[in-house]
Motif scaffolding. Structure first.
Motif, PDB file in Angstrom:
ATOM      1  N   TYR A 189      -9.461  -5.630  -2.741  1.00  0.00           N
ATOM      2  CA  TYR A 189      -9.446  -5.149  -4.130  1.00  0.00           C
ATOM      3  C   TYR A 189     -10.175  -6.103  -5.081  1.00  0.00           C
ATOM      4  O   TYR A 189     -10.165  -5.897  -6.293  1.00  0.00           O
ATOM      5  CB  TYR A 189      -7.988  -4.918  -4.580  1.00  0.00           C
ATOM      6  CG  TYR A 189      -7.396  -3.703  -3.891  1.00  0.00           C
ATOM      7  CD1 TYR A 189      -7.439  -2.449  -4.493  1.00  0.00           C
ATOM      8  CD2 TYR A 189      -6.852  -3.803  -2.614  1.00  0.00           C
ATOM      9  CE1 TYR A 189      -6.937  -1.333  -3.852  1.00  0.00           C
ATOM     10  CE2 TYR A 189      -6.349  -2.680  -1.965  1.00  0.00           C
ATOM     11  CZ  TYR A 189      -6.396  -1.456  -2.587  1.00  0.00           C
ATOM     12  OH  TYR A 189      -5.902  -0.333  -1.944  1.00  0.00           O
TER      13      TYR A 189
ATOM     14  N   ASN B 296      -0.921   5.283  -5.484  1.00  0.00           N
ATOM     15  CA  ASN B 296      -1.320   5.015  -6.866  1.00  0.00           C
ATOM     16  C   ASN B 296      -0.297   5.547  -7.882  1.00  0.00           C
ATOM     17  O   ASN B 296      -0.481   5.386  -9.087  1.00  0.00           O
ATOM     18  CB  ASN B 296      -2.717   5.583  -7.167  1.00  0.00           C
ATOM     19  CG  ASN B 296      -3.815   4.948  -6.333  1.00  0.00           C
ATOM     20  OD1 ASN B 296      -4.675   5.638  -5.802  1.00  0.00           O
ATOM     21  ND2 ASN B 296      -3.796   3.632  -6.188  1.00  0.00           N
TER      22      ASN B 296
ATOM     23  N   SER C 121      -1.435   0.034  -6.409  1.00  0.00           N
ATOM     24  CA  SER C 121      -1.733   0.611  -5.099  1.00  0.00           C
ATOM     25  C   SER C 121      -0.664   0.120  -4.127  1.00  0.00           C
ATOM     26  O   SER C 121      -0.736  -0.998  -3.618  1.00  0.00           O
ATOM     27  CB  SER C 121      -3.140   0.189  -4.661  1.00  0.00           C
ATOM     28  OG  SER C 121      -3.505   0.900  -3.513  1.00  0.00           O
TER      29      SER C 121
ATOM     30  N   LEU D 253      -9.487   0.798   4.188  1.00  0.00           N
ATOM     31  CA  LEU D 253      -8.574   1.936   4.018  1.00  0.00           C
ATOM     32  C   LEU D 253      -9.238   3.280   4.361  1.00  0.00           C
ATOM     33  O   LEU D 253      -8.719   4.056   5.168  1.00  0.00           O
ATOM     34  CB  LEU D 253      -8.061   1.904   2.573  1.00  0.00           C
ATOM     35  CG  LEU D 253      -6.934   2.831   2.152  1.00  0.00           C
ATOM     36  CD1 LEU D 253      -6.207   2.270   0.925  1.00  0.00           C
ATOM     37  CD2 LEU D 253      -7.390   4.242   1.879  1.00  0.00           C
TER      38      LEU D 253
ATOM     39  N   PHE E 242     -16.259   4.450  -6.517  1.00  0.00           N
ATOM     40  CA  PHE E 242     -15.207   4.516  -5.498  1.00  0.00           C
ATOM     41  C   PHE E 242     -15.805   4.840  -4.121  1.00  0.00           C
ATOM     42  O   PHE E 242     -15.381   4.285  -3.100  1.00  0.00           O
ATOM     43  CB  PHE E 242     -14.112   5.518  -5.867  1.00  0.00           C
ATOM     44  CG  PHE E 242     -13.076   5.603  -4.787  1.00  0.00           C
ATOM     45  CD1 PHE E 242     -12.261   4.508  -4.508  1.00  0.00           C
ATOM     46  CD2 PHE E 242     -12.962   6.729  -3.994  1.00  0.00           C
ATOM     47  CE1 PHE E 242     -11.346   4.536  -3.469  1.00  0.00           C
ATOM     48  CE2 PHE E 242     -12.048   6.765  -2.951  1.00  0.00           C
ATOM     49  CZ  PHE E 242     -11.231   5.672  -2.690  1.00  0.00           C
TER      50      PHE E 242
ATOM     51  N   GLU F  32      -4.216  -0.110 -12.496  1.00  0.00           N
ATOM     52  CA  GLU F  32      -3.893   0.604 -11.245  1.00  0.00           C
ATOM     53  C   GLU F  32      -2.825  -0.123 -10.449  1.00  0.00           C
ATOM     54  O   GLU F  32      -2.780  -1.345 -10.422  1.00  0.00           O
ATOM     55  CB  GLU F  32      -5.140   0.751 -10.362  1.00  0.00           C
ATOM     56  CG  GLU F  32      -4.917   1.644  -9.148  1.00  0.00           C
ATOM     57  CD  GLU F  32      -6.117   1.703  -8.222  1.00  0.00           C
ATOM     58  OE1 GLU F  32      -6.710   2.786  -8.097  1.00  0.00           O
ATOM     59  OE2 GLU F  32      -6.464   0.657  -7.630  1.00  0.00           O
TER      60      GLU F  32
ATOM     61  N   TYR G 106     -11.789   7.749 -12.629  1.00  0.00           N
ATOM     62  CA  TYR G 106     -12.721   8.603 -11.879  1.00  0.00           C
ATOM     63  C   TYR G 106     -13.552   9.532 -12.748  1.00  0.00           C
ATOM     64  O   TYR G 106     -13.468  10.746 -12.640  1.00  0.00           O
ATOM     65  CB  TYR G 106     -11.942   9.409 -10.825  1.00  0.00           C
ATOM     66  CG  TYR G 106     -11.206   8.506  -9.868  1.00  0.00           C
ATOM     67  CD1 TYR G 106     -11.833   8.022  -8.729  1.00  0.00           C
ATOM     68  CD2 TYR G 106      -9.899   8.087 -10.142  1.00  0.00           C
ATOM     69  CE1 TYR G 106     -11.167   7.153  -7.866  1.00  0.00           C
ATOM     70  CE2 TYR G 106      -9.231   7.223  -9.291  1.00  0.00           C
ATOM     71  CZ  TYR G 106      -9.877   6.767  -8.156  1.00  0.00           C
ATOM     72  OH  TYR G 106      -9.223   5.907  -7.317  1.00  0.00           O
TER      73      TYR G 106
ATOM     74  N   PHE H 169     -15.858  -0.998 -10.863  1.00  0.00           N
ATOM     75  CA  PHE H 169     -15.027   0.221 -10.879  1.00  0.00           C
ATOM     76  C   PHE H 169     -13.932   0.093 -11.949  1.00  0.00           C
ATOM     77  O   PHE H 169     -13.691   1.022 -12.737  1.00  0.00           O
ATOM     78  CB  PHE H 169     -14.429   0.354  -9.477  1.00  0.00           C
ATOM     79  CG  PHE H 169     -13.430   1.449  -9.263  1.00  0.00           C
ATOM     80  CD1 PHE H 169     -13.800   2.786  -9.356  1.00  0.00           C
ATOM     81  CD2 PHE H 169     -12.110   1.146  -8.907  1.00  0.00           C
ATOM     82  CE1 PHE H 169     -12.867   3.800  -9.111  1.00  0.00           C
ATOM     83  CE2 PHE H 169     -11.183   2.144  -8.663  1.00  0.00           C
ATOM     84  CZ  PHE H 169     -11.566   3.469  -8.773  1.00  0.00           C
TER      85      PHE H 169
ATOM     86  N   GLY I 210      -5.937   9.462   2.003  1.00  0.00           N
ATOM     87  CA  GLY I 210      -6.506   8.271   1.353  1.00  0.00           C
ATOM     88  C   GLY I 210      -5.495   7.384   0.656  1.00  0.00           C
ATOM     89  O   GLY I 210      -5.863   6.494  -0.087  1.00  0.00           O
ATOM     90  N   SER I 211      -4.202   7.653   0.841  1.00  0.00           N
ATOM     91  CA  SER I 211      -3.127   6.875   0.193  1.00  0.00           C
ATOM     92  C   SER I 211      -3.162   6.963  -1.329  1.00  0.00           C
ATOM     93  O   SER I 211      -2.736   6.035  -2.017  1.00  0.00           O
ATOM     94  CB  SER I 211      -3.155   5.395   0.635  1.00  0.00           C
ATOM     95  OG  SER I 211      -1.869   4.825   0.442  1.00  0.00           O
TER      96      SER I 211
ATOM     97  N   TYR J 208     -12.871  -3.363   2.491  1.00  0.00           N
ATOM     98  CA  TYR J 208     -11.959  -2.253   2.178  1.00  0.00           C
ATOM     99  C   TYR J 208     -11.899  -1.305   3.387  1.00  0.00           C
ATOM    100  O   TYR J 208     -12.708  -0.387   3.512  1.00  0.00           O
ATOM    101  CB  TYR J 208     -12.462  -1.534   0.921  1.00  0.00           C
ATOM    102  CG  TYR J 208     -11.511  -0.504   0.351  1.00  0.00           C
ATOM    103  CD1 TYR J 208     -10.444  -0.886  -0.460  1.00  0.00           C
ATOM    104  CD2 TYR J 208     -11.685   0.852   0.615  1.00  0.00           C
ATOM    105  CE1 TYR J 208      -9.578   0.063  -0.995  1.00  0.00           C
ATOM    106  CE2 TYR J 208     -10.832   1.801   0.080  1.00  0.00           C
ATOM    107  CZ  TYR J 208      -9.782   1.394  -0.721  1.00  0.00           C
ATOM    108  OH  TYR J 208      -8.921   2.340  -1.254  1.00  0.00           O
TER     109      TYR J 208
HETATM  110  C1  AVI Z   1      -7.763   6.060  -4.354  1.00  0.00           C
HETATM  111  N1  AVI Z   1      -6.902   4.932  -4.058  1.00  0.00           N
HETATM  112  C2  AVI Z   1      -6.058   5.187  -2.900  1.00  0.00           C
HETATM  113  C3  AVI Z   1      -7.604   3.645  -3.984  1.00  0.00           C
HETATM  114  C4  AVI Z   1      -6.609   2.509  -3.594  1.00  0.00           C
HETATM  115  O1  AVI Z   1      -6.938   1.762  -2.687  1.00  0.00           O
HETATM  116  O2  AVI Z   1      -5.534   2.432  -4.177  1.00  0.00           O
HETATM  117  C5  AVI Z   1      -8.297   3.294  -5.284  1.00  0.00           C
HETATM  118  C6  AVI Z   1      -8.916   1.938  -5.302  1.00  0.00           C
HETATM  119  N2  AVI Z   1      -8.739   1.058  -6.229  1.00  0.00           N
HETATM  120  C7  AVI Z   1      -9.439  -0.031  -5.978  1.00  0.00           C
HETATM  121  N3  AVI Z   1     -10.045   0.146  -4.833  1.00  0.00           N
HETATM  122  C8  AVI Z   1      -9.757   1.380  -4.402  1.00  0.00           C
END
Ligand code: AVI
Length: 323
Positions: free
Chosen positions: A207, A167, A285, A56, A45, A283, A37, A217, A162-163, A54
């Motif tokens: 993703y 991470n 998730s 979420l 993002f 990452e 970030y 990203f 945002g969960s 996406y």
């Molecule tokens: C911030 N976080 C909750 C996102 C996730 O979905 O884990 C970050 C993200 N990574 C890829 N897309 C979004």
């Protein structure tokens, strides 16, 4: 509240130390996801949250919009709102508006990204009866500063939406909530957003989207290391990869090298060899079950006050109260 010059220098050397530890780690190289970030990454993002694949962020927003009033009604008295990782602030609007109808409310967004903090201030500055003081800090350091400002009789509501908790590698999620709990007083609250388990193909699409925004990203992390540490990662020789780890119930993002290559991270003073096919893990998730959220609360000395979940995109918002 801007970080002091000394803190910025500390952060640069912490970043350099993390890069070195992660990229020299065997057998799996890694880079911590918090470094995704920077200014460009924060903006990418924001675009990810608009992608059709996406869901979420939209689920998180729906739950907050529909239930803000009940969330606020369940927390009587004088409440100060702190948010860990405010992002651009758009999700928080409904909660702050609901509090501000009751009384003047102080809101403290805590963010390591100055870009996100500035966007958040801009987005929310028009809400009457809300004062905003941002902290450009790591989450726990910022939360300590917020608690130091509380007046007698005030309770704190911590928003961790945002969960982002997903991470943190397990059991770091438990440890982190324990650390938050240790800073809070009994009766303080935590509103926790958690993405829930869903079909693997839906997760992979979220993703590894068709526009390639998540790939950008992810790759931006190497580009950031190039910019800030005069490194020589050749972006075209790495490919974004999203895979589901069924053992941990997590999506993992990796960057796979298509050739054996040496990369020098000049300003951090080291170089590495990455073999053809080797990945850098960037990452995790985690996708939760509702039972897991309950167990997370129990292990960290919170009681579940209420929970709301979204059916369109399985996601839960849980209001926890410190016991
Ligand atoms: C911030 N976080 C909750 C996102 C996730 O979905 O884990 C970050 C993200 N990574 C890829 N897309 C979004």
């Amino acid at each position: 509240m801007m970080a002091s010059r000394a803190l910025v220098l500390d952060e640069v050397s912490a970043f350099a130390a993390d890069i070195r530890a992660g990229l020299t780690k065997a057998p799996q190289k890694e880079l911590a996801s918090k470094y995704l970030y920077d200014e460009l990454g924060s903006r990418l993002f924001d675009v990810i949250s608009l992608l059709p694949e996406y869901g979420l962020t939209r689920a998180d927003q729906r739950l907050l919009r529909r239930n803000a009033r009940e969330i606020v009604d369940r927390l009587p008295g004088d409440i100060v709102v702190a948010e860990l990782g405010s992002g651009n602030g758009s999700k928080t609007r409904w909660i702050l508006e609901a509090f501000s109808r009751r009384r003047h409310t102080s809101y403290f967004p805590i963010e390591i990204s100055p870009t996100a903090l500035a966007m958040c201030r801009r987005e929310l500055s028009d809400i009457d009866s809300v004062s905003i003081v941002g902290f450009e800090r790591e989450y726990l350091a910022g939360l300590l500063e917020v608690t130091a400002r509380r007046r007698p009789g005030q309770h704190i509501l911590v928003l961790f939406l945002g969960s982002t908790i997903g991470n943190f590698d397990h059991p770091a999620d438990v440890t982190f909530l324990q650390e938050i709990r240790a800073i809070l007083n009994p009766g303080d609250a935590l509103l926790l957003g958690t993405d829930l388990e869903k079909p693997v193909d839906q997760l992979i699409a979220a993703y590894d989207d068709s526009l390639g925004v998540t790939a950008a990203f992810n790759l931006n992390l190497l580009s950031r290391v190039n910019r800030e540490f005069s490194a020589d990662f050749v972006l075209g020789s790495f490919r974004h990869e999203a895979r589901f780890n069924s053992r941990t119930s997590s999506i993992e993002m990796h960057l796979r090298s298509d050739r054996t290559q040496r990369v020098t991270i000049a300003k951090a003073g080291f170089s590495i060899v990455i073999r053809a096919g080797e990945t850098i893990w960037t990452e995790t998730s985690h996708k939760y079950t509702l039972a897991e959220v309950d167990s997370l609360a129990r292990k960290t000395s919170f009681r579940r006050e209420a929970q709301w979940s979204d059916t369109e995109w399985p996601f839960a918002e849980t209001l926890l109260v410190a016991v």
